[in-house]
Design an enzyme around this catalytic site. Structure first.
Site, PDB file in Angstrom:
ATOM      1  N   ASP A  10      -3.608  -4.919  -9.200  1.00  0.00           N
ATOM      2  CA  ASP A  10      -3.141  -4.810  -7.813  1.00  0.00           C
ATOM      3  C   ASP A  10      -3.267  -3.332  -7.432  1.00  0.00           C
ATOM      4  OD1 ASP A  10      -1.792  -5.454  -5.340  1.00  0.00           O
ATOM      5  OD2 ASP A  10       0.027  -4.601  -6.179  1.00  0.00           O
ATOM      6  N   SER A  11      -2.998  -3.042  -6.169  1.00  0.00           N
ATOM      7  CA  SER A  11      -3.008  -1.644  -5.746  1.00  0.00           C
ATOM      8  C   SER A  11      -1.801  -0.882  -6.296  1.00  0.00           C
ATOM      9  CB  SER A  11      -2.977  -1.577  -4.218  1.00  0.00           C
ATOM     10  OG  SER A  11      -1.825  -2.250  -3.743  1.00  0.00           O
ATOM     11  N   TYR A  42      -3.832  -0.412  -0.181  1.00  0.00           N
ATOM     12  CA  TYR A  42      -5.196  -0.839   0.143  1.00  0.00           C
ATOM     13  C   TYR A  42      -5.254  -1.421   1.565  1.00  0.00           C
ATOM     14  CZ  TYR A  42      -6.867  -0.897  -4.800  1.00  0.00           C
ATOM     15  OH  TYR A  42      -7.270  -0.581  -6.076  1.00  0.00           O
ATOM     16  N   CYS A  73      -3.671  -9.352  -5.705  1.00  0.00           N
ATOM     17  CA  CYS A  73      -3.653  -8.536  -4.495  1.00  0.00           C
ATOM     18  C   CYS A  73      -4.390  -9.316  -3.411  1.00  0.00           C
ATOM     19  CB  CYS A  73      -4.356  -7.208  -4.764  1.00  0.00           C
ATOM     20  SG  CYS A  73      -4.513  -6.171  -3.313  1.00  0.00           S
ATOM     21  N   ASN A  74      -3.658  -9.737  -2.390  1.00  0.00           N
ATOM     22  CA  ASN A  74      -4.272 -10.507  -1.303  1.00  0.00           C
ATOM     23  C   ASN A  74      -5.324  -9.690  -0.565  1.00  0.00           C
ATOM     24  OD1 ASN A  74      -2.329 -13.125  -0.618  1.00  0.00           O
ATOM     25  ND2 ASN A  74      -1.291 -11.491  -1.693  1.00  0.00           N
ATOM     26  N   GLU A 152       6.798   0.493  -2.626  1.00  0.00           N
ATOM     27  CA  GLU A 152       6.312   1.539  -3.542  1.00  0.00           C
ATOM     28  C   GLU A 152       7.296   2.712  -3.620  1.00  0.00           C
ATOM     29  OE1 GLU A 152       3.592   1.697  -5.652  1.00  0.00           O
ATOM     30  OE2 GLU A 152       3.093  -0.382  -5.191  1.00  0.00           O
ATOM     31  N   CYS A 186       1.215 -11.025   0.516  1.00  0.00           N
ATOM     32  CA  CYS A 186       0.976  -9.729  -0.118  1.00  0.00           C
ATOM     33  C   CYS A 186       1.874  -9.761  -1.345  1.00  0.00           C
ATOM     34  CB  CYS A 186       1.369  -8.585   0.805  1.00  0.00           C
ATOM     35  SG  CYS A 186       1.413  -6.976  -0.043  1.00  0.00           S
ATOM     36  N   HIS A 188       3.279  -7.598  -2.969  1.00  0.00           N
ATOM     37  CA  HIS A 188       4.449  -6.697  -2.946  1.00  0.00           C
ATOM     38  C   HIS A 188       5.680  -7.384  -2.333  1.00  0.00           C
ATOM     39  CE1 HIS A 188       1.618  -3.419  -3.756  1.00  0.00           C
ATOM     40  NE2 HIS A 188       2.635  -2.591  -3.881  1.00  0.00           N
TER      41      HIS A 188
END
Ligand code: DGL
Length: 271
Positions: A10-11, A42, A73-74, A152, A186, A188
């Protein structure tokens, strides 16, 4: 039977939602995780850039002789999933198709809300797949670009006024519309699941794209007879492209096990 590890990327932190599901569902599998923390998010980037990043993420994971990959990661799946599935010679499972399928099946009033990054919503990845499976479904999508930076920065807790305000602003239209199913499009966003769930209310089913991507991979490995054969003892290793501290702290909390010793930093630009 195949004892090689599974690669997940993932990012940043979001793909841990897929890792957690894999740990629960396939506790005998080894997992190598990559979070591209030096380049997150991203979601505001162009399709070409995300495709380039996705290839680099996969090339890095291929160093470990992995047997399959989860694009947790979508955004990467929207921009690059189909392309990398053609380019690489191993099973690669994306997040969008299994998540869309789940949402199309669980809705009762056929009103499905989708939230995701700018890139995912712009790509309209969910709409077509949901309607292909459930032609009566109506889909409303909203981009929520502030949510990934909040996660994040470890702002995920109920009671955090900033997070609650941002969630309310993004989700109010979907709540007013009366969707009974909300796609967390997403990976996250499930880390904000308590805040989002409290706002939407108990009658709205949240569909977790990290979890669905992991379930899809488990099914793919099973069908191809590529599971390790072990039912416990899976090992885990995590890599990031920036400092390890913040990631280690958040990952330990989210996975409910200490990962500090298992996190390494790499230079993703080399891949
Ligand atoms: N977790 C990711 C997704 O599922 C990416 C978020 C981002 O880097 O913008 O879309």
């Amino acid at each position: 039977m195949d004892k090689r590890p599974i690669g997940v990327f993932d990012s940043g932190l979001g793909g841990l939602t897929a890792v957690r599901q894999l740990m629960d569902q396939l506790p005998g599998e080894d997992i190598i995780y990559f979070g591209d923390t030096s380049r997150v998010p991203y979601g505001g980037r162009s399709q070409e850039t995300v495709l380039k990043y996705t290839r680099q993420d996969i090339n890095f994971l291929l160093q470990f002789d992995i047997k399959a990959i989860v694009i947790a990661c979508n955004t990467a799946d929207t921009a690059a999933g189909a392309q990398v599935q053609r380019e690489y010679d191993l099973p690669i499972c994306g997040a969008i198709r299994p998540t869309a399928k789940k949402a199309a099946m669980v809705t009762k009033n056929n009103r499905i809300g989708v939230i995701g990054t700018n890139a995912t919503i712009r790509g309209r990845a969910y709409d077509g797949i949901i309607r292909e499976i459930n032609p009566r479904a109506q889909v409303r999508s909203i981009a929520c670009p502030l949510l990934v930076p909040l996660v994040e920065n470890f702002r995920t807790r109920p009671g955090d006024l900033v997070v609650e305000q941002v969630v309310r602003e993004y989700l109010q239209p979907l709540k007013d519309w009366g969707c009974d199913t909300l796609v967390l499009g997403c990976t996250h966003y499930p880390l904000l699941g308590d805040v989002i769930g409290a706002f939407m209310g108990p009658e709205v089913t949240l569909v977790n794209s990290g979890k669905e991507a992991a379930c899809q991979l488990a099914e793919t490995l099973k069908r191809a007879d590529m599971l390790s054969g072990a039912t416990s003892g899976g090992t885990y290793k995590y890599y990031v492209s920036d400092t390890t501290e913040g990631f280690s702290q958040m990952a330990s909390a989210f996975l409910e096990k200490p990962v500090e010793e298992l996190v390494g930093k790499i230079d993703i630009e080399r891949y």
